[in-house]
Design an enzyme around this catalytic site. Structure first.
Site, PDB file in Angstrom:
ATOM      1  N   TYR A   1      42.131  30.341  49.655  1.00  0.00           N
ATOM      2  CA  TYR A   1      42.061  31.646  48.974  1.00  0.00           C
ATOM      3  C   TYR A   1      42.868  31.593  47.669  1.00  0.00           C
ATOM      4  CZ  TYR A   1      43.436  36.542  48.117  1.00  0.00           C
ATOM      5  OH  TYR A   1      43.704  37.768  47.544  1.00  0.00           O
TER       6      TYR A   1
ATOM      7  N   SER B   1      45.172  37.291  42.165  1.00  0.00           N
ATOM      8  CA  SER B   1      46.211  37.512  43.182  1.00  0.00           C
ATOM      9  C   SER B   1      47.465  36.743  42.801  1.00  0.00           C
ATOM     10  CB  SER B   1      45.724  37.005  44.550  1.00  0.00           C
ATOM     11  OG  SER B   1      46.784  37.037  45.488  1.00  0.00           O
TER      12      SER B   1
HETATM   13  P1  NAP Z   1      39.679  44.670  51.455  1.00  0.00           P
HETATM   14  O1  NAP Z   1      40.359  45.929  51.825  1.00  0.00           O
HETATM   15  O2  NAP Z   1      39.459  43.612  52.477  1.00  0.00           O
HETATM   16  O3  NAP Z   1      38.265  45.067  50.797  1.00  0.00           O
HETATM   17  C1  NAP Z   1      37.382  44.045  50.393  1.00  0.00           C
HETATM   18  C2  NAP Z   1      36.189  44.659  49.697  1.00  0.00           C
HETATM   19  O4  NAP Z   1      35.328  43.591  49.252  1.00  0.00           O
HETATM   20  C3  NAP Z   1      35.349  45.537  50.616  1.00  0.00           C
HETATM   21  O5  NAP Z   1      34.853  46.612  49.860  1.00  0.00           O
HETATM   22  C4  NAP Z   1      34.219  44.599  51.046  1.00  0.00           C
HETATM   23  O6  NAP Z   1      33.017  45.285  51.391  1.00  0.00           O
HETATM   24  C5  NAP Z   1      34.016  43.798  49.769  1.00  0.00           C
HETATM   25  N1  NAP Z   1      33.381  42.502  50.014  1.00  0.00           N
HETATM   26  C6  NAP Z   1      33.816  41.502  50.802  1.00  0.00           C
HETATM   27  N2  NAP Z   1      32.943  40.471  50.774  1.00  0.00           N
HETATM   28  C7  NAP Z   1      31.930  40.846  49.957  1.00  0.00           C
HETATM   29  C8  NAP Z   1      30.721  40.244  49.545  1.00  0.00           C
HETATM   30  N3  NAP Z   1      30.356  39.014  49.951  1.00  0.00           N
HETATM   31  N4  NAP Z   1      29.904  40.929  48.708  1.00  0.00           N
HETATM   32  C9  NAP Z   1      30.238  42.162  48.284  1.00  0.00           C
HETATM   33  N5  NAP Z   1      31.378  42.796  48.627  1.00  0.00           N
HETATM   34  C10 NAP Z   1      32.202  42.138  49.458  1.00  0.00           C
HETATM   35  O7  NAP Z   1      40.409  43.939  50.229  1.00  0.00           O
HETATM   36  P2  NAP Z   1      41.556  44.431  49.225  1.00  0.00           P
HETATM   37  O8  NAP Z   1      42.863  44.115  49.847  1.00  0.00           O
HETATM   38  O9  NAP Z   1      41.272  45.785  48.714  1.00  0.00           O
HETATM   39  O10 NAP Z   1      41.342  43.350  48.063  1.00  0.00           O
HETATM   40  C11 NAP Z   1      40.569  43.613  46.906  1.00  0.00           C
HETATM   41  C12 NAP Z   1      40.812  42.471  45.940  1.00  0.00           C
HETATM   42  O11 NAP Z   1      42.208  42.374  45.685  1.00  0.00           O
HETATM   43  C13 NAP Z   1      40.372  41.111  46.465  1.00  0.00           C
HETATM   44  O12 NAP Z   1      39.812  40.350  45.430  1.00  0.00           O
HETATM   45  C14 NAP Z   1      41.680  40.493  46.934  1.00  0.00           C
HETATM   46  O13 NAP Z   1      41.629  39.087  46.912  1.00  0.00           O
HETATM   47  C15 NAP Z   1      42.643  41.051  45.916  1.00  0.00           C
HETATM   48  N6  NAP Z   1      44.047  41.063  46.344  1.00  0.00           N
HETATM   49  C16 NAP Z   1      44.458  41.781  47.438  1.00  0.00           C
HETATM   50  C17 NAP Z   1      45.794  41.752  47.812  1.00  0.00           C
HETATM   51  C18 NAP Z   1      46.339  42.524  48.980  1.00  0.00           C
HETATM   52  O14 NAP Z   1      47.530  42.345  49.333  1.00  0.00           O
HETATM   53  N7  NAP Z   1      45.550  43.371  49.641  1.00  0.00           N
HETATM   54  C19 NAP Z   1      46.705  40.987  47.066  1.00  0.00           C
HETATM   55  C20 NAP Z   1      46.248  40.275  45.981  1.00  0.00           C
HETATM   56  C21 NAP Z   1      44.917  40.321  45.629  1.00  0.00           C
HETATM   57  P3  NAP Z   1      32.800  45.848  52.904  1.00  0.00           P
HETATM   58  O15 NAP Z   1      33.758  47.019  53.065  1.00  0.00           O
HETATM   59  O16 NAP Z   1      31.387  46.280  52.947  1.00  0.00           O
HETATM   60  O17 NAP Z   1      33.137  44.711  53.817  1.00  0.00           O
END
Ligand code: NAP
Length: 228
Positions: A158, A144
């Protein structure tokens, strides 16, 4: 060779978009998810019916070593030996400053984001590396922009967990380069997903977008393209 890619956290957000994008490129897809079975099943249904690809969904908590081992064993049995891992699953907690951080919260964040990613990388290396009889492969860790910005008064825990992912990426890339495995990271900025609701501010991207060079947040598909 058929590409077989496991995407952790493939039920929603960036992982979901990556599953679609890689399926369109011909990868056989395994998605991992934690609790949202309906959304995970929807992703594989779309891949099968609309894209005409092959996909399976497996529930596993990446913070639990036994479940990670079983996740990879099921991928072996149902899809074959993986050629790609997208270490994408991650969590954040409600926005807070350091005075509010507890050991319980820190353990949750670091066990999922850091330990989970290490364990998945370990299982992938055991299957891809030449020294284990594998044919190489590619690991993409989803870090991130928080790792370099630090996320003050929001979630420095985080951000620090993503700093660990950056260091994992550097160290592991050097450790397995001669084993046919490439290890890279993608550091998304502010992306429209439901993760911001978990932080207690669903409209966070809209709040900050005018401070960004392009004056807009990113879409999950744009991150998927970088991962691919
Ligand atoms: P999100 O929409 O909250 O989705 C999170 C995903 O991770 C879901 O599929 C969830 O499964 C799964 N998950 C959570 N805890 C878990 C666990 N203990 N074991 C297995 N699976 C788990 O997140 P996102 O925004 O797409 O983010 C994806 C990645 O990008 C993350 O690593 C995040 O830190 C990174 N990121 C995001 C952003 C942003 O602005 N969104 C920015 C920078 C980095 P369930 O659906 O079953 O809960």
């Amino acid at each position: 060779m058929q590409k077989i890619t496991l995407i952790t956290g493939g039920s929603r957000g960036i992982g979901r978009a990556t599953a679609f994008y890689l399926a369109e490129k011909g990868h056989h897809i395994g998605i991992g998810y934690h609790s949202n079975q309906d959304q995970a099943l929807e992703v594989i249904e779309i891949i099968r019916r609309r894209i005409g690809g092959k996909a399976i969904a497996i529930q596993a908590d990446i913070a639990d070593e036994k479940q990670v081992v079983e996740l990879f064993q099921r991928i072996d049995a149902e899809l074959g030996c993986i050629t790609g891992l997208v270490n994408n699953a991650g969590i954040l907690k409600p926005q807070a400053s350091i005075e509010q951080l507890t050991a319980h919260r820190l353990n949750d964040i670091f066990t999922t984001n850091v330990v989970g990613s290490f364990l998945c990388a370990r299982e992938a290396v055991k299957r891809m590396s030449f020294r284990h009889g594998g044919h190489g492969g590619s690991i993409v860790n989803v870090s991130s922009a928080a790792s370099r910005l630090g996320s003050p008064h929001e979630y420095i825990d985080y951000a620090a967990s993503k700093g660990a992912i950056d260091t994992l990426t550097i160290g592991l890339s050097l450790e397995v380069a001669d084993q046919g495995i490439r290890v890279n990271a993608v550091r998304p900025g502010f992306i429209y997903t439901n993760m911001h609701s978990d932080g207690g501010e669903p409209n966070r991207v809209d709040r900050v977008k005018n401070s960004l060079p392009m004056k807009r947040g990113g879409q999950p598909k744009e991150v998927a393209q970088a991962i691919a």
